[in-house]
Design an enzyme around this catalytic site. Structure first.
Site, mmCIF file in Angstrom:
data_model
loop_
_atom_site.group_PDB
_atom_site.id
_atom_site.type_symbol
_atom_site.label_atom_id
_atom_site.label_comp_id
_atom_site.label_asym_id
_atom_site.label_seq_id
_atom_site.Cartn_x
_atom_site.Cartn_y
_atom_site.Cartn_z
ATOM 1 N N GLU A 177 0.816 -1.219 0.000
ATOM 2 C CA GLU A 177 0.000 0.000 0.000
ATOM 3 C C GLU A 177 0.852 1.273 0.000
ATOM 4 O OE1 GLU A 177 -2.717 0.485 3.332
ATOM 5 O OE2 GLU A 177 -3.579 2.281 2.469
ATOM 6 N N LYS A 219 -2.446 -1.954 -3.271
ATOM 7 C CA LYS A 219 -3.492 -1.076 -2.719
ATOM 8 C C LYS A 219 -3.060 0.368 -2.915
ATOM 9 C CE LYS A 219 -5.989 -0.114 1.577
ATOM 10 N NZ LYS A 219 -6.724 -0.731 2.684
HETATM 11 P P1 13P Z 1 -9.210 4.408 3.884
HETATM 12 O O1 13P Z 1 -10.076 3.691 2.875
HETATM 13 O O2 13P Z 1 -9.999 5.061 4.985
HETATM 14 O O3 13P Z 1 -8.217 5.305 3.234
HETATM 15 O O4 13P Z 1 -8.360 3.304 4.638
HETATM 16 C C1 13P Z 1 -7.774 2.305 3.930
HETATM 17 C C2 13P Z 1 -6.585 1.809 4.663
HETATM 18 O O5 13P Z 1 -6.487 0.633 4.949
HETATM 19 C C3 13P Z 1 -5.532 2.767 5.007
HETATM 20 O O6 13P Z 1 -4.375 2.086 5.355
#
Ligand code: 13P
Length: 337
Positions: A177, A219
């Protein structure tokens, strides 16, 4: 690396019409969410709220995986069933956030680096015994005139790749991510430029560390103007810019891309994902969601920490999951709101 194990997890998560629920808010983050509804941030409230989400009837029609926080992995539902077991029984894959948050990156003013690599392999074995089959690690990239700096791009990419390699070595599918933050007044063009550079660095590092693209989940954030930019883009512009960047930087061998919502409203996050599927572009990957706020915000607001609100809160959560499930197939209409 157990390829079979990793492939089975990917197959159970990357399902058309389904996405991931991020319910892995750390204690400081859930404290902020609870403060917004005036609920005390204690362990029982955190457990009860997660039980509300996970026991929502039918959520498994649209949610194939849930990311948990370490504490939640060992929590149980009121009937004594551990949460990972409860989820697995519904056909939902339990996952775990494994990073230890961010600190300032030395000699790269304004940038952050994510911690948590030391002892990660052992921790993963432990989480695995508790039922986790995938993991999440978040790196953040603030945008300013000078940030993220080259050092931050390279360092975070290296750390993400080390984490992903250690996950795969332990039979855990990594969610990689890299979040380009929405805060600030930057334009969508600037976000596009930064996102492209970030992703190129991330995939180069993943390649250097011999991470198997087929057995990872990306992500990313969407390509979008900063929250305080005077020039906000429409849904189509966000969809086009995001897909343009992903097609340039993400190998087609990556099994699935699941977006974060990153501070967009729930309607925006749904509409943007939907629009990406309506561009008429053939996408090489599964393209879905891994939202926290965009799935949970209205549910949390309805709950208010009150047992009598559990049912209506679950109905609202189910609806958001359903709308995002539709968006991940390009079948969402605003009239469905
Ligand atoms: P949000 O969808 O609120 O951005 O959170 C996703 C997430 O896992 C952030 O690390």
């Amino acid at each position: 690396m157990s390829v079979k194990e990793l492939a089975a997890t990917i197959n159970d998560i990357a399902i058309r019409g389904k996405g991931i629920l991020a319910a892995d808010e750390s204690k400081p983050t859930i404290a902020k969410r609870f403060a917004s509804i005036d609920v005390e941030n204690n362990e029982e409230h955190r457990r009860a709220y997660r039980e509300l989400l996970f026991t929502t009837p039918g959520m498994e029609e649209f949610i194939s995986g849930v990311i948990l926080f370490e504490e939640t992995l060992s929590h149980k539902a009121a009937d004594g069933t551990p949460f990972p077991k409860l989820l697995a029984a519904k056909g939902v894959v339990p996952g775990i956030k494994v990073d230890r948050g961010t600190i300032p990156l030395t000699n790269s003013e304004g940038d952050k680096v994510t911690q948590g690599l030391d002892g990660l392999g052992e921790r993963l074995q432990n989480y695995k015994q508790q039922g986790a089959r995938f993991a999440k690690w978040r790196s953040i990239y603030p945008i300013s005139a000078v940030n993220p700096r080259r050092l931050a791009m390279q360092t975070n990419a290296e750390v993400l790749a080390r984490y992903a390699a250690i996950c795969q070595e332990n039979g855990i599918v990594p969610i990689v991510e890299p979040e380009v933050l929405i805060d600030g007044d930057h334009t969508i063009e600037r976000c596009e430029e930064v996102s492209e550079e970030v992703l190129f660095n991330v995939f180069a590092a993943l390649h250097r560390h011999h991470v198997s693209f087929e057995h990872m989940i990306l992500k990313p954030s969407m390509v979008i103007a900063g929250k305080s930019c005077s020039q906000q883009s429409n849904v189509d512009e966000v969809a086009k810019a995001t897909i343009r960047v992903l097609l340039r930087t993400v190998p087609g061998s990556v099994a699935t891309i699941n977006f974060l919502s990153g501070g967009q409203t729930e309607q925006q996050a749904t509409a943007h994902l939907n629009a990406m599927h309506r561009l008429g572009v053939t996408l090489p990957w599964n393209l879905s969601f891994s939202y926290a706020r965009a799935l949970q915000a209205p549910c949390l607001k309805t709950w208010q920490g009150k047992p009598e609100n559990v049912k209506p809160a679950q109905e609202i959560f189910y609806k958001r999951a359903k709308l995002n499930g539709a968006a991940s197939c390009g079948e969402y209409e605003t009239s469905m709101e």
